[in-house]
Design a protein around this motif. Structure first.
Motif, PDB file in Angstrom:
ATOM      1  N   ALA A   1       0.827  -1.201   0.000  1.00 36.89           N
ATOM      2  CA  ALA A   1       0.000   0.000   0.000  1.00 36.89           C
ATOM      3  C   ALA A   1       0.864   1.255   0.000  1.00 36.89           C
ATOM      4  N   SER A   2       2.005   1.202   0.680  1.00 38.53           N
ATOM      5  CA  SER A   2       2.862   2.383   0.788  1.00 38.53           C
ATOM      6  C   SER A   2       3.692   2.613  -0.461  1.00 38.53           C
ATOM      7  N   GLY A   3       3.792   1.582  -1.321  1.00 41.44           N
ATOM      8  CA  GLY A   3       4.677   1.678  -2.476  1.00 41.44           C
ATOM      9  C   GLY A   3       6.121   1.397  -2.153  1.00 41.44           C
ATOM     10  N   LEU A   4       6.391   0.987  -0.916  1.00 39.48           N
ATOM     11  CA  LEU A   4       7.770   0.743  -0.492  1.00 39.48           C
ATOM     12  C   LEU A   4       7.803  -0.430   0.474  1.00 39.48           C
ATOM     13  N   ALA A   5       8.710  -1.373   0.223  1.00 43.22           N
ATOM     14  CA  ALA A   5       8.883  -2.505   1.119  1.00 43.22           C
ATOM     15  C   ALA A   5      10.234  -3.138   0.829  1.00 43.22           C
ATOM     16  N   VAL A   6      10.700  -3.966   1.775  1.00 46.82           N
ATOM     17  CA  VAL A   6      11.951  -4.682   1.569  1.00 46.82           C
ATOM     18  C   VAL A   6      11.834  -6.075   2.177  1.00 46.82           C
ATOM     19  N   THR A   7      12.330  -7.051   1.447  1.00 54.96           N
ATOM     20  CA  THR A   7      12.484  -8.407   1.963  1.00 54.96           C
ATOM     21  C   THR A   7      13.970  -8.654   2.112  1.00 54.96           C
ATOM     22  N   TRP A   8      14.415  -8.871   3.342  1.00 53.73           N
ATOM     23  CA  TRP A   8      15.832  -9.117   3.599  1.00 53.73           C
ATOM     24  C   TRP A   8      16.099 -10.604   3.434  1.00 53.73           C
ATOM     25  N   LEU A   9      17.074 -10.944   2.590  1.00 50.65           N
ATOM     26  CA  LEU A   9      17.353 -12.343   2.259  1.00 50.65           C
ATOM     27  C   LEU A   9      18.655 -12.841   2.866  1.00 50.65           C
ATOM     28  N   GLY A  10      19.262 -12.039   3.748  1.00 50.43           N
ATOM     29  CA  GLY A  10      20.494 -12.424   4.412  1.00 50.43           C
ATOM     30  C   GLY A  10      21.680 -11.619   3.915  1.00 50.43           C
TER      31      GLY A  10
END
Length: 272
Positions: free
Chosen positions: A2-11
Protein backbone atom coordinates in the motif's frame (compact mmCIF):
# COMPACT_ATOMS: atom_id res chain seq x y z
CA UNK A 1 2.42 -2.75 -0.93
CA UNK A 2 0.00 0.00 0.00
CA UNK A 3 2.86 2.38 0.79
CA UNK A 4 4.68 1.68 -2.48
CA UNK A 5 7.77 0.74 -0.49
CA UNK A 6 8.88 -2.50 1.12
CA UNK A 7 11.95 -4.68 1.57
CA UNK A 8 12.48 -8.41 1.96
CA UNK A 9 15.83 -9.12 3.60
CA UNK A 10 17.35 -12.34 2.26
CA UNK A 11 20.49 -12.42 4.41
CA UNK A 12 23.79 -10.51 4.56
CA UNK A 13 23.59 -7.67 2.00
CA UNK A 14 21.02 -9.42 -0.21
CA UNK A 15 17.63 -7.73 -0.23
CA UNK A 16 14.65 -7.39 -2.53
CA UNK A 17 13.47 -3.79 -2.53
CA UNK A 18 10.04 -2.80 -3.83
CA UNK A 19 9.90 0.88 -4.80
CA UNK A 20 6.76 2.25 -6.41
CA UNK A 21 6.16 -0.93 -8.39
CA UNK A 22 9.81 -1.61 -9.25
CA UNK A 23 11.86 -4.44 -7.77
CA UNK A 24 15.59 -4.09 -7.09
CA UNK A 25 17.76 -7.01 -5.94
CA UNK A 26 20.90 -6.01 -4.03
CA UNK A 27 24.21 -7.92 -3.78
CA UNK A 28 22.68 -11.36 -4.47
CA UNK A 29 24.60 -14.23 -2.85
CA UNK A 30 23.01 -17.69 -2.77
CA UNK A 31 26.19 -19.79 -2.50
CA UNK A 32 27.04 -21.77 0.63
CA UNK A 33 30.41 -20.03 1.02
CA UNK A 34 31.52 -16.47 0.25
CA UNK A 35 34.92 -17.51 -1.04
CA UNK A 36 36.79 -18.40 -4.23
CA UNK A 37 36.84 -21.96 -2.86
CA UNK A 38 34.03 -24.50 -2.45
CA UNK A 39 35.72 -26.02 0.62
CA UNK A 40 37.33 -23.05 2.40
CA UNK A 41 36.02 -19.70 3.54
CA UNK A 42 33.05 -18.42 5.56
CA UNK A 43 30.00 -20.68 5.44
CA UNK A 44 26.37 -19.68 5.63
CA UNK A 45 24.95 -19.65 9.15
CA UNK A 46 21.41 -20.02 7.79
CA UNK A 47 20.09 -21.34 4.47
CA UNK A 48 18.95 -18.97 1.76
CA UNK A 49 15.33 -18.25 2.73
CA UNK A 50 14.07 -18.27 -0.88
CA UNK A 51 15.14 -20.37 -3.84
CA UNK A 52 16.82 -18.23 -6.48
CA UNK A 53 14.43 -19.53 -9.15
CA UNK A 54 11.45 -18.56 -6.96
CA UNK A 55 12.27 -14.85 -6.98
CA UNK A 56 9.71 -12.64 -8.68
CA UNK A 57 10.76 -10.74 -11.79
CA UNK A 58 13.15 -7.93 -10.84
CA UNK A 59 13.85 -4.68 -12.68
CA UNK A 60 17.49 -4.25 -11.65
CA UNK A 61 20.25 -6.15 -9.88
CA UNK A 62 22.49 -3.71 -8.02
CA UNK A 63 26.02 -4.62 -6.89
CA UNK A 64 27.98 -2.59 -4.31
CA UNK A 65 31.48 -4.01 -4.99
CA UNK A 66 33.34 -7.14 -5.98
CA UNK A 67 34.12 -8.90 -2.68
CA UNK A 68 33.00 -12.53 -2.60
CA UNK A 69 30.28 -11.91 -0.01
CA UNK A 70 28.68 -9.32 -2.32
CA UNK A 71 29.47 -10.52 -5.86
CA UNK A 72 28.96 -14.27 -6.27
CA UNK A 73 29.72 -15.77 -9.67
CA UNK A 74 27.34 -18.74 -9.36
CA UNK A 75 24.45 -16.51 -8.35
CA UNK A 76 25.14 -13.93 -11.06
CA UNK A 77 25.36 -16.56 -13.80
CA UNK A 78 22.14 -18.19 -12.55
CA UNK A 79 20.37 -14.83 -12.57
CA UNK A 80 21.24 -14.32 -16.24
CA UNK A 81 19.12 -17.40 -16.95
CA UNK A 82 16.23 -16.77 -14.56
CA UNK A 83 15.92 -12.98 -14.90
CA UNK A 84 16.01 -10.35 -17.65
CA UNK A 85 17.04 -7.38 -15.51
CA UNK A 86 20.23 -5.38 -16.07
CA UNK A 87 23.15 -5.59 -13.63
CA UNK A 88 23.97 -2.11 -12.32
CA UNK A 89 27.55 -2.10 -11.04
CA UNK A 90 30.35 0.29 -10.00
CA UNK A 91 33.11 1.17 -12.45
CA UNK A 92 35.34 -1.81 -13.26
CA UNK A 93 33.00 -4.49 -11.92
CA UNK A 94 31.61 -4.95 -15.41
CA UNK A 95 34.88 -6.65 -16.37
CA UNK A 96 34.06 -9.52 -14.00
CA UNK A 97 30.61 -9.92 -15.51
CA UNK A 98 31.93 -9.87 -19.08
CA UNK A 99 34.48 -12.55 -18.15
CA UNK A 100 31.61 -14.68 -16.82
CA UNK A 101 29.71 -14.40 -20.10
CA UNK A 102 27.14 -11.81 -19.08
CA UNK A 103 25.89 -10.03 -22.24
CA UNK A 104 27.16 -6.48 -22.63
CA UNK A 105 23.64 -5.11 -23.05
CA UNK A 106 22.76 -6.32 -19.55
CA UNK A 107 25.60 -4.43 -17.84
CA UNK A 108 25.23 -0.82 -16.66
CA UNK A 109 28.53 0.41 -15.24
CA UNK A 110 28.63 3.68 -13.30
CA UNK A 111 31.15 5.93 -11.59
CA UNK A 112 30.31 7.76 -8.36
CA UNK A 113 27.60 10.38 -8.90
CA UNK A 114 26.52 8.88 -12.24
CA UNK A 115 22.98 7.62 -12.67
CA UNK A 116 20.88 5.32 -14.80
CA UNK A 117 17.16 5.35 -15.52
CA UNK A 118 15.13 2.16 -15.65
CA UNK A 119 11.77 3.42 -16.77
CA UNK A 120 10.73 5.73 -13.88
CA UNK A 121 13.26 4.31 -11.42
CA UNK A 122 16.51 6.26 -11.01
CA UNK A 123 19.58 4.38 -9.76
CA UNK A 124 22.45 6.61 -8.58
CA UNK A 125 25.96 5.38 -7.80
CA UNK A 126 27.01 7.13 -4.59
CA UNK A 127 30.28 7.10 -2.61
CA UNK A 128 31.25 4.57 0.05
CA UNK A 129 34.36 4.06 2.20
CA UNK A 130 35.66 0.58 1.55
CA UNK A 131 37.98 -1.32 -0.84
CA UNK A 132 37.69 -4.01 -3.49
CA UNK A 133 39.43 -7.13 -4.69
CA UNK A 134 39.09 -10.77 -5.64
CA UNK A 135 41.78 -13.41 -5.21
CA UNK A 136 45.12 -11.66 -5.88
CA UNK A 137 43.77 -8.39 -7.34
CA UNK A 138 43.19 -5.39 -5.08
CA UNK A 139 41.43 -2.06 -5.65
CA UNK A 140 41.16 -2.37 -9.44
CA UNK A 141 37.39 -1.81 -9.30
CA UNK A 142 35.21 0.78 -7.60
CA UNK A 143 33.03 0.26 -4.52
CA UNK A 144 29.79 2.16 -4.02
CA UNK A 145 26.56 2.72 -2.19
CA UNK A 146 23.32 3.32 -4.10
CA UNK A 147 20.43 5.77 -4.05
CA UNK A 148 17.28 4.21 -5.48
CA UNK A 149 14.64 6.78 -6.36
CA UNK A 150 11.15 5.97 -7.54
CA UNK A 151 8.37 8.38 -8.50
CA UNK A 152 7.24 8.64 -4.86
CA UNK A 153 9.78 6.93 -2.58
CA UNK A 154 13.53 6.85 -1.99
CA UNK A 155 15.67 4.04 -0.59
CA UNK A 156 19.37 3.96 0.22
CA UNK A 157 21.50 0.82 0.01
CA UNK A 158 24.80 1.43 1.80
CA UNK A 159 26.40 -1.81 0.62
CA UNK A 160 29.62 -2.24 2.58
CA UNK A 161 31.27 0.82 4.05
CA UNK A 162 33.01 2.50 6.91
CA UNK A 163 31.56 5.68 8.31
CA UNK A 164 32.17 8.63 6.00
CA UNK A 165 31.30 12.31 5.77
CA UNK A 166 29.88 11.47 2.33
CA UNK A 167 26.66 10.28 4.01
CA UNK A 168 25.58 13.84 4.80
CA UNK A 169 26.28 14.93 1.24
CA UNK A 170 24.38 11.93 -0.17
CA UNK A 171 21.41 12.82 2.03
CA UNK A 172 21.55 16.45 0.97
CA UNK A 173 21.75 15.65 -2.75
CA UNK A 174 19.49 12.60 -3.04
CA UNK A 175 17.47 12.29 0.16
CA UNK A 176 15.79 12.33 2.44
CA UNK A 177 15.33 8.56 2.20
CA UNK A 178 12.25 6.71 3.37
CA UNK A 179 14.21 3.50 3.94
CA UNK A 180 17.89 2.74 4.50
CA UNK A 181 19.73 -0.58 4.39
CA UNK A 182 22.75 -0.09 6.64
CA UNK A 183 25.56 -2.59 7.31
CA UNK A 184 25.93 -3.22 11.04
CA UNK A 185 28.17 -6.29 11.35
CA UNK A 186 31.75 -7.48 10.69
CA UNK A 187 33.21 -4.48 12.52
CA UNK A 188 36.41 -4.47 14.53
CA UNK A 189 38.73 -1.84 15.97
CA UNK A 190 41.45 -3.26 13.69
CA UNK A 191 39.58 -2.12 10.55
CA UNK A 192 37.46 0.92 11.54
CA UNK A 193 37.66 2.56 8.11
CA UNK A 194 35.98 -0.19 6.08
CA UNK A 195 33.10 -1.49 8.22
CA UNK A 196 30.79 0.62 10.37
CA UNK A 197 29.88 -0.43 13.87
CA UNK A 198 26.20 -0.31 14.89
CA UNK A 199 26.40 3.14 16.46
CA UNK A 200 27.95 4.53 13.28
CA UNK A 201 25.20 2.90 11.24
CA UNK A 202 22.61 4.85 13.23
CA UNK A 203 24.54 8.07 12.60
CA UNK A 204 24.81 7.23 8.90
CA UNK A 205 21.03 6.77 8.78
CA UNK A 206 20.54 10.16 10.42
CA UNK A 207 22.94 11.71 7.90
CA UNK A 208 21.27 10.37 4.77
CA UNK A 209 17.74 11.00 6.00
CA UNK A 210 18.69 14.54 7.11
CA UNK A 211 16.68 14.22 10.31
CA UNK A 212 16.66 10.61 11.42
CA UNK A 213 13.27 10.01 9.82
CA UNK A 214 12.54 7.00 7.69
CA UNK A 215 13.19 3.39 8.63
CA UNK A 216 16.57 1.70 9.16
CA UNK A 217 16.85 -1.98 8.27
CA UNK A 218 20.18 -3.59 9.29
CA UNK A 219 22.12 -5.71 6.80
CA UNK A 220 25.57 -7.32 6.65
CA UNK A 221 25.15 -9.44 9.75
CA UNK A 222 23.73 -12.86 10.71
CA UNK A 223 24.62 -14.80 7.53
CA UNK A 224 28.44 -15.08 7.41
CA UNK A 225 30.85 -14.85 10.32
CA UNK A 226 33.37 -12.23 9.16
CA UNK A 227 34.53 -10.81 12.50
CA UNK A 228 35.03 -12.11 16.06
CA UNK A 229 32.18 -10.19 17.71
CA UNK A 230 29.25 -12.24 19.12
CA UNK A 231 26.62 -13.16 16.54
CA UNK A 232 23.75 -11.12 18.04
CA UNK A 233 25.83 -8.17 19.22
CA UNK A 234 25.39 -5.98 16.10
CA UNK A 235 21.61 -5.81 16.41
CA UNK A 236 21.55 -5.47 20.19
CA UNK A 237 23.96 -2.52 19.95
CA UNK A 238 22.03 -1.09 17.00
CA UNK A 239 18.73 -1.11 18.87
CA UNK A 240 20.26 0.59 21.90
CA UNK A 241 21.82 3.33 19.75
CA UNK A 242 18.66 3.78 17.68
CA UNK A 243 16.48 4.12 20.78
CA UNK A 244 18.77 6.81 22.15
CA UNK A 245 18.67 8.67 18.82
CA UNK A 246 14.93 8.09 18.27
CA UNK A 247 15.55 6.27 14.99
CA UNK A 248 12.99 3.71 13.77
CA UNK A 249 14.46 0.25 13.19
CA UNK A 250 12.99 -2.99 11.85
CA UNK A 251 14.93 -6.25 12.16
CA UNK A 252 13.37 -8.86 9.88
CA UNK A 253 14.35 -12.50 9.98
CA UNK A 254 16.08 -13.74 6.82
CA UNK A 255 13.22 -13.90 4.36
CA UNK A 256 11.15 -11.42 6.35
CA UNK A 257 9.38 -8.54 4.62
CA UNK A 258 9.02 -5.04 6.04
CA UNK A 259 6.67 -2.29 4.91
CA UNK A 260 7.68 1.04 6.54
CA UNK A 261 4.07 2.26 6.45
CA UNK A 262 2.83 -0.62 8.60
CA UNK A 263 3.20 -0.71 12.39
CA UNK A 264 6.31 -2.69 13.29
CA UNK A 265 5.82 -5.65 15.60
CA UNK A 266 8.92 -6.14 17.73
CA UNK A 267 10.21 -9.71 17.61
CA UNK A 268 13.60 -10.39 19.17
CA UNK A 269 13.97 -13.60 17.12
CA UNK A 270 17.81 -13.43 17.21
CA UNK A 271 17.80 -13.88 20.99
CA UNK A 272 15.88 -17.17 20.98
Amino acid sequence: PASGLAVTWLGHATALLEIDGYRVLTDPVWSHRCSPSDVLGPERMHPAPVQLEALPTVDAVVISHDHYDHLDIDTIVALTRSQWAPFVVPLGVGAHLRAWGIPEQRIIELDWNERAKIDELTVICTPARHFSGRFLSRNTTLWASWALIGPHHRAYFAGDTGYTKSFAQIGSEHGPFDLTLMPVGAYNTAWPDIHMNPEEAVQAHIDVTASGGGLLVPIHWCTFRLAPHPWAEPVDRLLAAAEAAEVRVAVPKPGGRVDPAEPAEFDSWWRS
